[in-house]
Scaffold this active site. Sequence first.
Site, PDB file in Angstrom:
ATOM      1  N   TRP A  99       3.428  -0.741 -13.103  1.00 18.07           N
ATOM      2  CA  TRP A  99       3.467  -2.075 -12.511  1.00 18.07           C
ATOM      3  C   TRP A  99       4.816  -2.769 -12.617  1.00 18.07           C
ATOM      4  O   TRP A  99       5.013  -3.829 -12.041  1.00 18.07           O
ATOM      5  CB  TRP A  99       2.375  -2.968 -13.103  1.00 18.07           C
ATOM      6  N   TYR A 102       6.304  -3.760  -9.385  1.00 19.02           N
ATOM      7  CA  TYR A 102       5.700  -4.882  -8.660  1.00 19.02           C
ATOM      8  C   TYR A 102       6.067  -6.228  -9.280  1.00 19.02           C
ATOM      9  O   TYR A 102       5.433  -7.237  -8.976  1.00 19.02           O
ATOM     10  CB  TYR A 102       4.182  -4.685  -8.588  1.00 19.02           C
ATOM     11  N   HIS A 141       5.502 -12.958  -5.095  1.00 20.25           N
ATOM     12  CA  HIS A 141       5.775 -13.431  -6.446  1.00 20.25           C
ATOM     13  C   HIS A 141       7.044 -12.795  -6.995  1.00 20.25           C
ATOM     14  O   HIS A 141       7.638 -11.915  -6.362  1.00 20.25           O
ATOM     15  CB  HIS A 141       4.586 -13.105  -7.358  1.00 20.25           C
ATOM     16  N   ARG A 224       4.410  -2.371   4.138  1.00 15.89           N
ATOM     17  CA  ARG A 224       3.111  -2.735   3.576  1.00 15.89           C
ATOM     18  C   ARG A 224       3.342  -4.052   2.845  1.00 15.89           C
ATOM     19  O   ARG A 224       4.136  -4.120   1.911  1.00 15.89           O
ATOM     20  CB  ARG A 224       2.613  -1.680   2.600  1.00 15.89           C
ATOM     21  N   ASP A 226       2.481  -6.348   0.251  1.00 14.84           N
ATOM     22  CA  ASP A 226       1.712  -6.384  -0.983  1.00 14.84           C
ATOM     23  C   ASP A 226       1.109  -7.774  -1.195  1.00 14.84           C
ATOM     24  O   ASP A 226       1.745  -8.794  -0.892  1.00 14.84           O
ATOM     25  CB  ASP A 226       2.634  -6.036  -2.155  1.00 14.84           C
ATOM     26  N   LYS A 229      -3.130 -11.313   0.851  1.00 12.25           N
ATOM     27  CA  LYS A 229      -4.174 -12.339   0.784  1.00 12.25           C
ATOM     28  C   LYS A 229      -3.781 -13.500  -0.116  1.00 12.25           C
ATOM     29  O   LYS A 229      -4.404 -14.553  -0.071  1.00 12.25           O
ATOM     30  CB  LYS A 229      -5.495 -11.731   0.296  1.00 12.25           C
ATOM     31  N   GLU A 256      -1.976  -5.886   2.754  1.00 11.29           N
ATOM     32  CA  GLU A 256      -2.990  -5.681   1.724  1.00 11.29           C
ATOM     33  C   GLU A 256      -3.850  -6.938   1.622  1.00 11.29           C
ATOM     34  O   GLU A 256      -3.445  -7.934   1.031  1.00 11.29           O
ATOM     35  CB  GLU A 256      -2.347  -5.378   0.369  1.00 11.29           C
ATOM     36  N   ASN A 321      -6.257   4.739  -3.459  1.00  7.97           N
ATOM     37  CA  ASN A 321      -4.870   4.299  -3.538  1.00  7.97           C
ATOM     38  C   ASN A 321      -4.507   4.092  -5.005  1.00  7.97           C
ATOM     39  O   ASN A 321      -5.323   4.323  -5.895  1.00  7.97           O
ATOM     40  CB  ASN A 321      -4.615   3.051  -2.689  1.00  7.97           C
ATOM     41  N   ASP A 323      -4.153   1.520  -6.799  1.00  5.92           N
ATOM     42  CA  ASP A 323      -4.981   0.539  -7.501  1.00  5.92           C
ATOM     43  C   ASP A 323      -6.386   1.076  -7.762  1.00  5.92           C
ATOM     44  O   ASP A 323      -6.900   0.981  -8.883  1.00  5.92           O
ATOM     45  CB  ASP A 323      -5.086  -0.752  -6.683  1.00  5.92           C
ATOM     46  N   HIS A 328      -8.850  -1.050 -10.150  1.00  8.54           N
ATOM     47  CA  HIS A 328      -8.438  -2.425  -9.888  1.00  8.54           C
ATOM     48  C   HIS A 328      -9.008  -2.932  -8.573  1.00  8.54           C
ATOM     49  O   HIS A 328      -9.347  -2.170  -7.682  1.00  8.54           O
ATOM     50  CB  HIS A 328      -6.906  -2.522  -9.798  1.00  8.54           C
TER      51      HIS A 328
END
Length: 507
Positions: A99, A102, A141, A224, A226, A229, A256, A321, A323, A328
């Site tokens: 992670w 990310y 973020h 993609r 990330d 939403k 996503e 995938n 996640d 997750h």
Amino acid sequence: MNARFGSRLWQRYVWATGGFSIVCSLMVLGFKPLASKMLSRSAGSELAQSSVIVHLFEWTWDDIAQECEAFLGPQGYHAVQISPPQEHIVAAEQGFPWWQRYQPVSYQLVSRSGDRAQLRNMVQRCRTAGVEIYADAVINHMAALDNTIGSAGTKFSRYDYPGLYQSEDFNPCRRPITNYQDAEQVTQCELVSLPDLNTASPHVQSQLADYLVDLVSLGIAGFRIDAAKHIRSDDLAVILQQTRDRTELDPFIYQEVIDPGTEAIKKQSYYALGDVVEFEYGRLVGEAFLNVGNLTLADLQTFEQNAELVPSHQAVVFIDNHDKQRGHGGGGTYLTYHDGQLHTLSMVFMLAYPYGKPRIMSSYAFETSEQGPPTMADGRTRRVYEPDGLGCGDAWICEHRQPAVTAMVAFRAATQAVPEVTDWWSNGRNQIAFGRGERGFIVINREETALVHTFQTQLPAGDYCDIIQSASQSTLCDRVITVNAEGQFRVLVEPMSAIALHQDSQP
């Protein structure tokens, strides 16, 4: 959700360390051995390009370039999804977890996959090989770890990323999301404590567009998005429009949006912006193959009609995938490479069934959900391609190289002109078959007993190689199925195996 903070553990499975290669033992009644003949997928020939994406999770740029040239291009893969290319945290105390990619520190293109020059070189080499590159874009973020140094050497602290963002560039809700029924909280508060950018701010929108435009300038063909939403769709629309206004290429966008149908944020809100990753597809297919509850493969005949899925032309689909492998992002049961034959057969189904754009997960083995890719002591990712140049092995699982999967990538390309299912057949349980008009036909036997049946197809009369059985035989076709003048063939399919025919596989 695609980011994890601190030492929180999200373990679901203990994984095997070896890859899996399906063995489909098939007897064709009256089959003809053609050991001296070659499949139309002959050595060195180019395949018609499929719509298939492969996610080379955590691969280095140099390895991806080599894989495009040695394997993906010749096998007809359409594109590679790469890990986030921007500068990220270096979480040495946590063992360099997955992670950390990310948690952005800056938009310098220096990551543990390589630097800007290596990224540019990889993109160019892959495009020459006929493979597009899609980047995982983390734009919701920034990094949560405080007072540390990023992969390009940037010193930063929480809400202060020098030359890029300061405290006023983040949303005022500085607490984790706790209520997914509250759209304001989902889009304005912090995903697992990650500082949430104020994507309504013109300054933030401009910085994010600058980053995406820079990637397009290197030849990146799509993104993609990330955690889409967690970004208001109106804000994301502005960012993407600014990107498109400044580039000649119109990048392919897929977002996503995890929408189980019970939360405030709906995937329909993002359809106007591009494609959407359909998480429910993997759950539905996985649970059918696992026979969760009363589900069987026969139920897959109507899953599109019975589920509120993204329209096929806008859906990106997957069996698993990075996640879902780690448990997750909500409920449901998903197959992974740990499930062996079931996982492979589910990928065979995905590649045969004309819904969405398939994405194949290419994994590394892990024992805990936090574990990063194989690394050296300093956190640099170990190469997939060892000095012998063969690639894959040890901890690199490489599901995309399974013979059954690569055979079905060719099937996908050969049948794309027929966007519907024809001649569906099932035994009412876990033996199914269907056609793609006159272009192809697939039989899947998920049961513990052999299947013997005469199938009706729309295939022209003639001899066809079973591409799954022949895939492990290099370029030789030693299993031939004869379709008669009525479009029928009779076959025996061994348990837990499959056969596939298409017009380009005629020997």
